[in-house]
Write an enzyme that holds these catalytic residues in place. Structure first.
Site, PDB file in Angstrom:
ATOM      1  N   LYS A 225       4.800-121.738  29.449  1.00 21.73           N
ATOM      2  CA  LYS A 225       3.882-122.416  28.524  1.00 21.73           C
ATOM      3  C   LYS A 225       3.632-123.865  28.969  1.00 21.73           C
ATOM      4  CE  LYS A 225       5.001-119.639  24.480  1.00 21.73           C
ATOM      5  NZ  LYS A 225       4.228-118.552  25.066  1.00 21.73           N
ATOM      6  N   SER A 226       4.253-124.279  30.074  1.00 25.27           N
ATOM      7  CA  SER A 226       4.134-125.681  30.486  1.00 25.27           C
ATOM      8  C   SER A 226       2.688-126.102  30.771  1.00 25.27           C
ATOM      9  CB  SER A 226       5.022-125.960  31.695  1.00 25.27           C
ATOM     10  OG  SER A 226       6.370-125.868  31.310  1.00 25.27           O
TER      11      SER A 226
ATOM     12  N   THR B  51      11.771-124.749  36.599  1.00 22.15           N
ATOM     13  CA  THR B  51      12.390-123.760  35.726  1.00 22.15           C
ATOM     14  C   THR B  51      13.142-122.729  36.563  1.00 22.15           C
ATOM     15  OG1 THR B  51      11.983-122.354  33.802  1.00 22.15           O
ATOM     16  CG2 THR B  51      10.281-122.340  35.497  1.00 22.15           C
TER      17      THR B  51
ATOM     18  N   LYS C  90      16.530-124.759  39.246  1.00 13.24           N
ATOM     19  CA  LYS C  90      16.995-126.070  38.759  1.00 13.24           C
ATOM     20  C   LYS C  90      18.107-126.655  39.634  1.00 13.24           C
ATOM     21  CE  LYS C  90      15.633-125.351  33.967  1.00 13.24           C
ATOM     22  NZ  LYS C  90      16.024-125.324  32.551  1.00 13.24           N
TER      23      LYS C  90
ATOM     24  N   GLY D  75      28.097-121.246  25.521  1.00 12.92           N
ATOM     25  CA  GLY D  75      27.550-121.201  26.876  1.00 12.92           C
ATOM     26  C   GLY D  75      27.965-122.429  27.671  1.00 12.92           C
ATOM     27  N   ALA D  76      28.052-122.265  28.991  1.00 11.39           N
ATOM     28  CA  ALA D  76      28.412-123.385  29.872  1.00 11.39           C
ATOM     29  C   ALA D  76      27.550-123.353  31.124  1.00 11.39           C
ATOM     30  CB  ALA D  76      29.899-123.329  30.216  1.00 11.39           C
ATOM     31  N   GLY D  77      26.338-122.844  30.986  1.00 11.67           N
ATOM     32  CA  GLY D  77      25.390-122.808  32.107  1.00 11.67           C
ATOM     33  C   GLY D  77      24.607-124.113  32.171  1.00 11.67           C
TER      34      GLY D  77
ATOM     35  N   LYS E 116      34.771-122.217  32.972  1.00 10.93           N
ATOM     36  CA  LYS E 116      33.576-123.063  33.049  1.00 10.93           C
ATOM     37  C   LYS E 116      33.489-123.994  31.839  1.00 10.93           C
ATOM     38  CE  LYS E 116      29.627-121.025  34.339  1.00 10.93           C
ATOM     39  NZ  LYS E 116      28.674-119.885  34.494  1.00 10.93           N
TER      40      LYS E 116
HETATM   41  P1  NDP Z   1      22.446-120.094  32.994  1.00 14.76           P
HETATM   42  O1  NDP Z   1      22.148-118.850  33.730  1.00 14.76           O
HETATM   43  O2  NDP Z   1      22.741-121.353  33.714  1.00 14.76           O
HETATM   44  O3  NDP Z   1      23.710-119.820  32.013  1.00 14.76           O
HETATM   45  C1  NDP Z   1      23.771-118.656  31.239  1.00 14.76           C
HETATM   46  C2  NDP Z   1      24.876-118.792  30.193  1.00 14.76           C
HETATM   47  O4  NDP Z   1      24.813-117.653  29.332  1.00 14.76           O
HETATM   48  C3  NDP Z   1      26.284-118.799  30.796  1.00 14.76           C
HETATM   49  O5  NDP Z   1      27.113-119.624  29.984  1.00 14.76           O
HETATM   50  C4  NDP Z   1      26.708-117.317  30.666  1.00 14.76           C
HETATM   51  O6  NDP Z   1      28.101-117.127  30.595  1.00 14.76           O
HETATM   52  C5  NDP Z   1      26.079-116.988  29.331  1.00 14.76           C
HETATM   53  N1  NDP Z   1      25.822-115.556  29.102  1.00 14.76           N
HETATM   54  C6  NDP Z   1      24.899-114.772  29.712  1.00 14.76           C
HETATM   55  N2  NDP Z   1      24.913-113.534  29.181  1.00 14.76           N
HETATM   56  C7  NDP Z   1      25.873-113.531  28.207  1.00 14.76           C
HETATM   57  C8  NDP Z   1      26.367-112.545  27.310  1.00 14.76           C
HETATM   58  N3  NDP Z   1      25.875-111.304  27.283  1.00 14.76           N
HETATM   59  N4  NDP Z   1      27.348-112.891  26.441  1.00 14.76           N
HETATM   60  C9  NDP Z   1      27.853-114.148  26.451  1.00 14.76           C
HETATM   61  N5  NDP Z   1      27.428-115.131  27.291  1.00 14.76           N
HETATM   62  C10 NDP Z   1      26.451-114.821  28.155  1.00 14.76           C
HETATM   63  O7  NDP Z   1      21.214-120.281  32.000  1.00 14.76           O
HETATM   64  P2  NDP Z   1      20.682-121.637  31.351  1.00 14.76           P
HETATM   65  O8  NDP Z   1      21.862-122.407  30.860  1.00 14.76           O
HETATM   66  O9  NDP Z   1      19.727-122.297  32.237  1.00 14.76           O
HETATM   67  O10 NDP Z   1      19.832-121.090  30.109  1.00 14.76           O
HETATM   68  C11 NDP Z   1      20.450-120.500  28.986  1.00 14.76           C
HETATM   69  C12 NDP Z   1      19.378-120.051  28.022  1.00 14.76           C
HETATM   70  O11 NDP Z   1      18.690-121.175  27.481  1.00 14.76           O
HETATM   71  C13 NDP Z   1      18.323-119.155  28.664  1.00 14.76           C
HETATM   72  O12 NDP Z   1      18.122-118.058  27.808  1.00 14.76           O
HETATM   73  C14 NDP Z   1      17.082-120.007  28.713  1.00 14.76           C
HETATM   74  O13 NDP Z   1      15.923-119.231  28.489  1.00 14.76           O
HETATM   75  C15 NDP Z   1      17.300-120.963  27.542  1.00 14.76           C
HETATM   76  N6  NDP Z   1      16.658-122.268  27.783  1.00 14.76           N
HETATM   77  C16 NDP Z   1      15.749-122.722  26.859  1.00 14.76           C
HETATM   78  C17 NDP Z   1      15.142-123.932  27.036  1.00 14.76           C
HETATM   79  C18 NDP Z   1      14.154-124.426  26.026  1.00 14.76           C
HETATM   80  O14 NDP Z   1      13.430-125.374  26.326  1.00 14.76           O
HETATM   81  N7  NDP Z   1      14.107-123.855  24.835  1.00 14.76           N
HETATM   82  C19 NDP Z   1      15.437-124.789  28.204  1.00 14.76           C
HETATM   83  C20 NDP Z   1      16.448-124.237  29.085  1.00 14.76           C
HETATM   84  C21 NDP Z   1      17.024-123.014  28.872  1.00 14.76           C
HETATM   85  P3  NDP Z   1      28.985-117.037  31.962  1.00 14.76           P
HETATM   86  O15 NDP Z   1      29.165-118.438  32.432  1.00 14.76           O
HETATM   87  O16 NDP Z   1      30.249-116.416  31.515  1.00 14.76           O
HETATM   88  O17 NDP Z   1      28.209-116.185  32.916  1.00 14.76           O
END
Ligand code: NDP
Length: 272
Positions: free
Chosen positions: A16-17, A62, A66, A127-129, A156
């Site tokens: 949507k950017s 995106t 990143k 989450g820790a991503g 993490k």
């Molecule tokens: P990453 O891939 O960096 O991290 C994913 C995270 O989700 C990790 O902590 C992972 O855990 C966890 N995870 C994935 N699947 C599961 C599950 N089934 N159960 C539990 N934990 C799970 O992604 P991002 O951090 O970049 O993005 C996370 C979300 O945020 C995405 O859905 C993205 O669309 C959304 N987002 C929204 C934005 C907005 O502007 N609204 C901006 C940026 C992101 P593990 O470490 O154990 O693998």
């Protein structure tokens, strides 16, 4: 000739950017062109260099680029450094500046748009991503009473808590070790994209809690449904964060901060 900006990712068709930045440019009278670039998975750096060579001024970045954007930058601002990821690049002469506006966008949405202060609150970040990492410094700057990070891969979460080193105010743990209830619970996992739910108990939601889902446009996700069934009245998805982080990038590039309310309302999907 208009200044050229773009969003880069793979895939990028859903982004949507272009709509958001096009609306910002119109509203602020900025003469710019904003497009979407789908880079090959092994061709991110080449696509960025080609964009720069053609006069491009800045990029939103995106998934899945990143981390690569962060690596490519010559100048990495603090929020990007902690996240180890960049969601915006700015090109000036031979320099590539990297920042990460995801966290500040999230904080602005929670505090300004949803009118929920972080100060003094118990906050649970699932989450820790990259998105969770990006949220940490902006969250801590607002001085919550406590910030707990829970993640499927427990190390993490623990590592992240150690990295910010804010003492007893911040803990990293696994889902089964979450203790007590929280005022603000943010689902920064990507579980909802697959219709999944991190294994949290309904009693993590305090009375009057805010449940915030980073995924946007999916309506009532499993996380938001859990919150609703637990009696939570304040539910939000990440559409406000999306627009707010875009506004921050726009201001960084153009020196003018656009209004966000109208656009957020336009893009909001019902959560019922
Ligand atoms: P990453 O891939 O960096 O991290 C994913 C995270 O989700 C990790 O902590 C992972 O855990 C966890 N995870 C994935 N699947 C599961 C599950 N089934 N159960 C539990 N934990 C799970 O992604 P991002 O951090 O970049 O993005 C996370 C979300 O945020 C995405 O859905 C993205 O669309 C959304 N987002 C929204 C934005 C907005 O502007 N609204 C901006 C940026 C992101 P593990 O470490 O154990 O693998």
């Amino acid at each position: 000739m208009s200044d050229h900006y773009a969003v880069i990712g793979s895939p990028i068709g859903h982004s949507k950017s272009p709509l958001i930045h096009g609306a910002f440019a119109t509203a602020t009278n900025q003469d710019l062109e904003y497009t979407a670039i789908e880079a090959p998975l092994d061709g991110f750096a080449a696509a960025v260099h080609a964009f720069r060579a053609n006069g491009g001024r800045g990029l939103n970045v995106t998934a899945p680029f990143k981390l690569q954007a962060f690596e490519l930058a010559t100048d990495k601002l603090e929020r990007a450094q902690l996240a180890g990821a960049a969601n915006a690049l700015k090109f000036e002469r031979d320099r590539i500046f990297a920042d990460n506006f995801d966290g500040v966008g999230l904080v602005n949405d929670i505090q300004r748009n949803l009118s929920v202060a972080l100060k003094g609150k118990r906050v649970l970040l699932l989450g820790a991503g990259g998105a969770a990492r990006g949220a940490l410094l902006p969250f801590l700057a607002e001085r919550p009473a406590e910030l707990a990070i829970a993640n499927r891969t427990v190390e993490k979460a623990q590592e992240l808590a150690r990295a910010v080193g804010a003492g007893s105010r911040i803990v990293g743990c696994g889902y089964r070790d979450i203790a007590g209830s929280f005022d603000i619970i943010v689902n920064a996992t990507s579980a909802s994209l697959k219709g999944e739910l991190p294994p949290i108990a309904p009693d993590v939601f305090a009375t009057d809690a805010l449940a915030y889902e980073l995924v946007y446009g999916k309506g009532l996700t499993p996380f938001l449904r859990l919150a609703q069934n637990a009696g939570v009245k304040r539910l939000a998805d990440g559409v406000g964060m999306l627009v707010e982080q875009a506004a921050e990038a726009f201001a960084w590039w153009r020196g003018v901060r656009p209004q966000t309310r109208t656009l957020i309302d336009k893009l909001t999907v019902s959560l019922t």
